[in-house]
Design a protein around this motif. Sequence first.
Motif, PDB file in Angstrom:
ATOM      1  N   ARG A 204       0.782  -1.182  -0.059  1.00  0.00           N
ATOM      2  CA  ARG A 204       0.106   0.076  -0.056  1.00  0.00           C
ATOM      3  C   ARG A 204       0.771   1.250  -0.049  1.00  0.00           C
ATOM      4  N   VAL A 205       1.875   1.357   0.872  1.00  0.00           N
ATOM      5  CA  VAL A 205       2.751   2.514   1.025  1.00  0.00           C
ATOM      6  C   VAL A 205       3.470   2.559  -0.444  1.00  0.00           C
ATOM      7  N   ALA A 206       3.968   1.638  -0.840  1.00  0.00           N
ATOM      8  CA  ALA A 206       5.192   1.482  -2.118  1.00  0.00           C
ATOM      9  C   ALA A 206       4.258   2.091  -3.356  1.00  0.00           C
ATOM     10  N   SER A 207       2.784   1.437  -3.628  1.00  0.00           N
ATOM     11  CA  SER A 207       2.169   1.969  -4.726  1.00  0.00           C
ATOM     12  C   SER A 207       1.715   3.315  -4.460  1.00  0.00           C
ATOM     13  N   ASP A 208       1.198   3.675  -3.457  1.00  0.00           N
ATOM     14  CA  ASP A 208       0.824   4.933  -3.321  1.00  0.00           C
ATOM     15  C   ASP A 208       2.055   5.991  -3.757  1.00  0.00           C
ATOM     16  N   ARG A 209       3.275   5.887  -3.242  1.00  0.00           N
ATOM     17  CA  ARG A 209       4.237   6.589  -3.356  1.00  0.00           C
ATOM     18  C   ARG A 209       4.814   6.411  -5.035  1.00  0.00           C
ATOM     19  N   LEU A 210       4.523   5.299  -5.264  1.00  0.00           N
ATOM     20  CA  LEU A 210       5.173   5.009  -7.005  1.00  0.00           C
ATOM     21  C   LEU A 210       4.202   5.863  -7.688  1.00  0.00           C
ATOM     22  N   MET A 211       2.929   5.504  -7.591  1.00  0.00           N
ATOM     23  CA  MET A 211       1.893   6.213  -8.424  1.00  0.00           C
ATOM     24  C   MET A 211       2.210   7.721  -8.221  1.00  0.00           C
ATOM     25  N   ALA A 212       2.578   8.456  -7.208  1.00  0.00           N
ATOM     26  CA  ALA A 212       2.456   9.736  -6.914  1.00  0.00           C
ATOM     27  C   ALA A 212       3.864  10.142  -7.737  1.00  0.00           C
ATOM     28  N   ARG A 213       5.124   9.434  -7.838  1.00  0.00           N
ATOM     29  CA  ARG A 213       5.819   9.859  -8.512  1.00  0.00           C
ATOM     30  C   ARG A 213       5.696   9.766  -9.880  1.00  0.00           C
ATOM     31  N   ARG A 214       4.914   8.796 -10.304  1.00  0.00           N
ATOM     32  CA  ARG A 214       4.519   8.552 -11.778  1.00  0.00           C
ATOM     33  C   ARG A 214       3.680   9.668 -12.207  1.00  0.00           C
ATOM     34  N   ALA A 215       3.030  10.198 -11.602  1.00  0.00           N
ATOM     35  CA  ALA A 215       2.052  11.225 -11.808  1.00  0.00           C
ATOM     36  C   ALA A 215       2.508  12.721 -11.967  1.00  0.00           C
ATOM     37  N   THR A 216       3.798  12.695 -11.474  1.00  0.00           N
ATOM     38  CA  THR A 216       4.609  14.126 -11.625  1.00  0.00           C
ATOM     39  C   THR A 216       5.237  14.228 -13.032  1.00  0.00           C
TER      40      THR A 216
END
Length: 216
Positions: A204-216
Amino acid sequence: MASLLPGFFISVEGIDGSGKSTQARLLAGRLRQEGESVISIHDPGTTALGERIRALLLGKSEDAPPAPFAEVSLFLAARVQLLKEMIEPALARGEVVVCDRYLDSTLVYLGAGRGLDLDALLELHRLVGAARMPDLTLVLDLEVQAAQRRSDATLPADRIEAEPTTYHERVRQGYLALAPRFPERVVVLSAKPPPQDLAESCWRVASDRLMARRAT
Ligand SMILES: Nc1ncnc2c1ncn2[C@@H]1O[C@H](COP(=O)(O)OP(=O)(O)O)[C@@H](O)[C@H]1O
Ligand SMILES: [Mg+2]
Protein backbone atom coordinates in the motif's frame (compact mmCIF):
# COMPACT_ATOMS: atom_id res chain seq x y z
CA MET A 1 18.78 4.07 -23.13
CA ALA A 2 17.11 6.59 -20.87
CA SER A 3 13.43 5.93 -20.17
CA LEU A 4 10.57 8.41 -20.15
CA LEU A 5 9.29 6.80 -16.96
CA PRO A 6 11.05 7.89 -13.80
CA GLY A 7 12.68 5.04 -11.91
CA PHE A 8 11.84 4.42 -8.28
CA PHE A 9 14.24 3.29 -5.57
CA ILE A 10 12.89 1.44 -2.52
CA SER A 11 15.03 0.19 0.37
CA VAL A 12 13.86 -2.21 3.07
CA GLU A 13 15.46 -1.78 6.47
CA GLY A 14 15.26 -3.16 10.00
CA ILE A 15 17.19 -5.25 12.48
CA ASP A 16 18.18 -8.82 11.66
CA GLY A 17 15.18 -11.11 11.76
CA SER A 18 12.65 -8.32 11.27
CA GLY A 19 11.61 -9.82 7.92
CA LYS A 20 13.41 -7.61 5.38
CA SER A 21 14.38 -10.32 2.94
CA THR A 22 10.89 -11.80 3.08
CA GLN A 23 9.21 -8.44 2.45
CA ALA A 24 11.70 -7.33 -0.21
CA ARG A 25 10.92 -10.56 -2.11
CA LEU A 26 7.14 -10.23 -1.72
CA LEU A 27 7.18 -6.55 -2.69
CA ALA A 28 9.30 -7.15 -5.77
CA GLY A 29 6.96 -9.98 -6.78
CA ARG A 30 3.88 -7.81 -6.38
CA LEU A 31 5.43 -4.96 -8.36
CA ARG A 32 6.25 -7.39 -11.20
CA GLN A 33 2.67 -8.70 -11.13
CA GLU A 34 1.54 -5.12 -11.62
CA GLY A 35 3.70 -4.86 -14.71
CA GLU A 36 6.73 -3.03 -13.32
CA SER A 37 10.28 -3.91 -14.32
CA VAL A 38 12.00 -4.58 -11.03
CA ILE A 39 15.53 -5.38 -9.95
CA SER A 40 15.93 -7.09 -6.58
CA ILE A 41 19.26 -6.43 -4.93
CA HIS A 42 20.89 -6.52 -1.48
CA ASP A 43 23.49 -4.31 0.13
CA PRO A 44 26.28 -5.14 0.80
CA GLY A 45 26.56 -7.50 -2.14
CA THR A 46 24.81 -8.36 -5.40
CA THR A 47 27.76 -7.22 -7.55
CA ALA A 48 30.80 -9.50 -7.75
CA LEU A 49 32.96 -6.98 -5.88
CA GLY A 50 30.20 -6.37 -3.36
CA GLU A 51 29.82 -10.07 -2.58
CA ARG A 52 33.55 -10.32 -1.91
CA ILE A 53 33.34 -7.35 0.42
CA ARG A 54 30.25 -8.83 2.09
CA ALA A 55 32.19 -11.99 2.86
CA LEU A 56 34.94 -9.89 4.46
CA LEU A 57 32.43 -7.89 6.49
CA LEU A 58 30.12 -10.59 7.74
CA GLY A 59 32.29 -13.69 7.86
CA LYS A 60 33.34 -14.77 11.32
CA SER A 61 37.11 -14.91 11.70
CA GLU A 62 39.90 -14.95 14.23
CA ASP A 63 41.02 -11.50 12.97
CA ALA A 64 40.85 -8.45 15.19
CA PRO A 65 37.49 -6.75 14.64
CA PRO A 66 37.57 -3.96 12.03
CA ALA A 67 38.05 -0.42 13.31
CA PRO A 68 34.74 1.43 12.88
CA PHE A 69 35.91 3.53 9.93
CA ALA A 70 37.51 0.48 8.30
CA GLU A 71 34.10 -1.15 8.53
CA VAL A 72 32.40 1.96 7.11
CA SER A 73 34.88 2.11 4.23
CA LEU A 74 34.16 -1.47 3.24
CA PHE A 75 30.39 -0.93 3.36
CA LEU A 76 30.83 2.24 1.30
CA ALA A 77 32.97 0.51 -1.32
CA ALA A 78 30.33 -2.20 -1.79
CA ARG A 79 27.56 0.42 -1.92
CA VAL A 80 29.22 2.69 -4.49
CA GLN A 81 29.81 -0.31 -6.72
CA LEU A 82 26.16 -1.37 -6.38
CA LEU A 83 24.97 2.16 -7.11
CA LYS A 84 27.12 2.63 -10.22
CA GLU A 85 26.86 -0.91 -11.59
CA MET A 86 23.19 -1.61 -10.94
CA ILE A 87 21.03 1.03 -9.26
CA GLU A 88 21.73 4.09 -11.41
CA PRO A 89 21.43 2.18 -14.72
CA ALA A 90 18.15 0.54 -13.59
CA LEU A 91 16.68 3.88 -12.52
CA ALA A 92 17.73 5.43 -15.83
CA ARG A 93 15.79 2.63 -17.59
CA GLY A 94 12.70 3.61 -15.55
CA GLU A 95 12.78 0.46 -13.42
CA VAL A 96 11.89 -0.06 -9.78
CA VAL A 97 14.80 -1.01 -7.55
CA VAL A 98 14.04 -3.01 -4.39
CA CYS A 99 17.09 -3.12 -2.16
CA ASP A 100 17.41 -5.26 0.98
CA ARG A 101 19.27 -2.79 3.26
CA TYR A 102 20.98 0.39 1.99
CA LEU A 103 22.72 3.41 3.45
CA ASP A 104 20.43 3.66 6.49
CA SER A 105 21.97 0.40 7.68
CA THR A 106 25.31 2.18 7.90
CA LEU A 107 23.74 5.20 9.57
CA VAL A 108 22.21 3.09 12.34
CA TYR A 109 24.67 0.18 12.73
CA LEU A 110 27.70 2.46 12.72
CA GLY A 111 26.01 5.64 13.96
CA ALA A 112 23.53 4.64 16.66
CA GLY A 113 25.23 1.25 17.10
CA ARG A 114 28.91 2.22 17.32
CA GLY A 115 28.68 5.92 18.04
CA LEU A 116 29.94 7.41 14.75
CA ASP A 117 28.60 10.83 13.85
CA LEU A 118 25.61 10.66 11.50
CA ASP A 119 26.55 13.81 9.60
CA ALA A 120 30.09 12.50 9.10
CA LEU A 121 28.64 9.27 7.67
CA LEU A 122 26.38 11.22 5.31
CA GLU A 123 29.29 13.43 4.27
CA LEU A 124 31.38 10.35 3.46
CA HIS A 125 28.60 9.08 1.21
CA ARG A 126 28.50 12.46 -0.52
CA LEU A 127 32.27 12.54 -1.05
CA VAL A 128 32.34 9.15 -2.77
CA GLY A 129 29.36 9.93 -5.00
CA ALA A 130 26.86 7.78 -3.09
CA ALA A 131 24.55 10.53 -1.89
CA ARG A 132 21.58 9.20 -3.92
CA MET A 133 18.95 8.43 -1.32
CA PRO A 134 16.18 5.89 -1.81
CA ASP A 135 12.84 7.41 -2.82
CA LEU A 136 11.14 5.30 -0.15
CA THR A 137 12.58 3.44 2.83
CA LEU A 138 10.40 0.89 4.61
CA VAL A 139 11.66 0.32 8.15
CA LEU A 140 10.32 -2.93 9.61
CA ASP A 141 10.23 -2.43 13.36
CA LEU A 142 10.28 -5.35 15.77
CA GLU A 143 11.38 -5.96 19.36
CA VAL A 144 14.93 -7.29 19.45
CA GLN A 145 14.00 -10.50 21.23
CA ALA A 146 11.18 -11.28 18.82
CA ALA A 147 13.55 -10.70 15.89
CA GLN A 148 16.17 -12.95 17.49
CA ARG A 149 13.61 -15.72 17.91
CA ARG A 150 12.81 -15.47 14.20
CA SER A 151 16.49 -15.51 13.22
CA ASP A 152 17.25 -18.51 15.46
CA ALA A 153 15.12 -20.61 13.15
CA THR A 154 17.35 -19.86 10.16
CA LEU A 155 21.11 -19.66 9.59
CA PRO A 156 23.89 -19.34 12.20
CA ALA A 157 24.52 -15.73 13.28
CA ASP A 158 27.01 -13.71 11.22
CA ARG A 159 29.59 -11.37 12.81
CA ILE A 160 27.15 -8.50 13.29
CA GLU A 161 24.17 -10.65 14.31
CA ALA A 162 26.39 -12.14 17.01
CA GLU A 163 26.78 -8.72 18.71
CA PRO A 164 25.14 -8.39 22.16
CA THR A 165 21.45 -7.59 22.53
CA THR A 166 22.23 -4.05 23.79
CA TYR A 167 23.88 -3.30 20.42
CA HIS A 168 20.79 -4.46 18.50
CA GLU A 169 18.61 -2.40 20.84
CA ARG A 170 20.60 0.74 19.96
CA VAL A 171 20.26 -0.15 16.29
CA ARG A 172 16.48 -0.53 16.65
CA GLN A 173 16.26 2.88 18.32
CA GLY A 174 18.50 4.29 15.57
CA TYR A 175 16.03 3.06 12.97
CA LEU A 176 13.11 4.66 14.82
CA ALA A 177 15.02 7.96 14.93
CA LEU A 178 15.39 7.93 11.13
CA ALA A 179 11.72 8.71 10.50
CA PRO A 180 11.77 12.21 12.03
CA ARG A 181 15.15 12.87 10.43
CA PHE A 182 14.00 11.89 6.91
CA PRO A 183 10.22 12.27 7.08
CA GLU A 184 9.76 12.48 3.32
CA ARG A 185 11.16 9.03 2.60
CA VAL A 186 11.17 6.86 5.75
CA VAL A 187 8.05 4.93 6.73
CA VAL A 188 8.11 2.75 9.86
CA LEU A 189 5.84 -0.30 9.90
CA SER A 190 5.33 -2.76 12.72
CA ALA A 191 6.92 -6.04 11.61
CA LYS A 192 4.76 -8.08 14.00
CA PRO A 193 1.94 -9.10 11.62
CA PRO A 194 2.22 -12.31 9.61
CA PRO A 195 4.20 -12.02 6.36
CA GLN A 196 1.23 -11.67 3.99
CA ASP A 197 -0.41 -8.96 6.12
CA LEU A 198 2.82 -7.02 6.40
CA ALA A 199 3.32 -7.44 2.65
CA GLU A 200 -0.07 -5.81 2.08
CA SER A 201 0.99 -2.79 4.20
CA CYS A 202 4.31 -2.51 2.36
CA TRP A 203 2.50 -2.71 -0.96
CA ARG A 204 0.00 0.00 0.00
CA VAL A 205 2.75 2.44 0.96
CA ALA A 206 4.96 1.59 -2.01
CA SER A 207 2.19 1.73 -4.63
CA ASP A 208 0.91 5.09 -3.30
CA ARG A 209 4.39 6.60 -3.49
CA LEU A 210 5.11 5.07 -6.86
CA MET A 211 1.84 6.36 -8.32
CA ALA A 212 2.57 9.81 -6.95
CA ARG A 213 5.98 9.72 -8.61
CA ARG A 214 4.62 8.54 -11.92
CA ALA A 215 1.98 11.28 -11.82
CA THR A 216 4.58 14.06 -11.68
N1 LIG B 1 6.12 -11.31 9.43
C1 LIG B 1 6.74 -12.41 9.88
N2 LIG B 1 6.23 -13.11 10.91
C2 LIG B 1 6.85 -14.22 11.38
N3 LIG B 1 7.99 -14.72 10.87
C3 LIG B 1 8.55 -14.06 9.83
C4 LIG B 1 7.96 -12.88 9.30
N4 LIG B 1 8.74 -12.44 8.27
C5 LIG B 1 9.77 -13.30 8.19
N5 LIG B 1 9.66 -14.29 9.12
C6 LIG B 1 10.61 -15.40 9.34
O1 LIG B 1 11.63 -14.86 10.17
C7 LIG B 1 12.92 -15.25 9.71
C8 LIG B 1 13.72 -14.01 9.32
O2 LIG B 1 13.09 -13.39 8.18
P1 LIG B 1 13.95 -12.62 7.10
O3 LIG B 1 13.01 -12.13 6.06
O4 LIG B 1 15.10 -13.47 6.65
O5 LIG B 1 14.48 -11.40 8.00
P2 LIG B 1 15.72 -10.41 7.76
O6 LIG B 1 16.04 -10.43 6.30
O7 LIG B 1 15.22 -9.09 8.24
O8 LIG B 1 16.83 -10.92 8.62
C9 LIG B 1 12.66 -16.22 8.55
O9 LIG B 1 12.67 -17.52 9.06
C10 LIG B 1 11.29 -15.83 8.06
O10 LIG B 1 10.62 -16.90 7.47
MG1 LIG C 1 17.79 -10.84 5.31
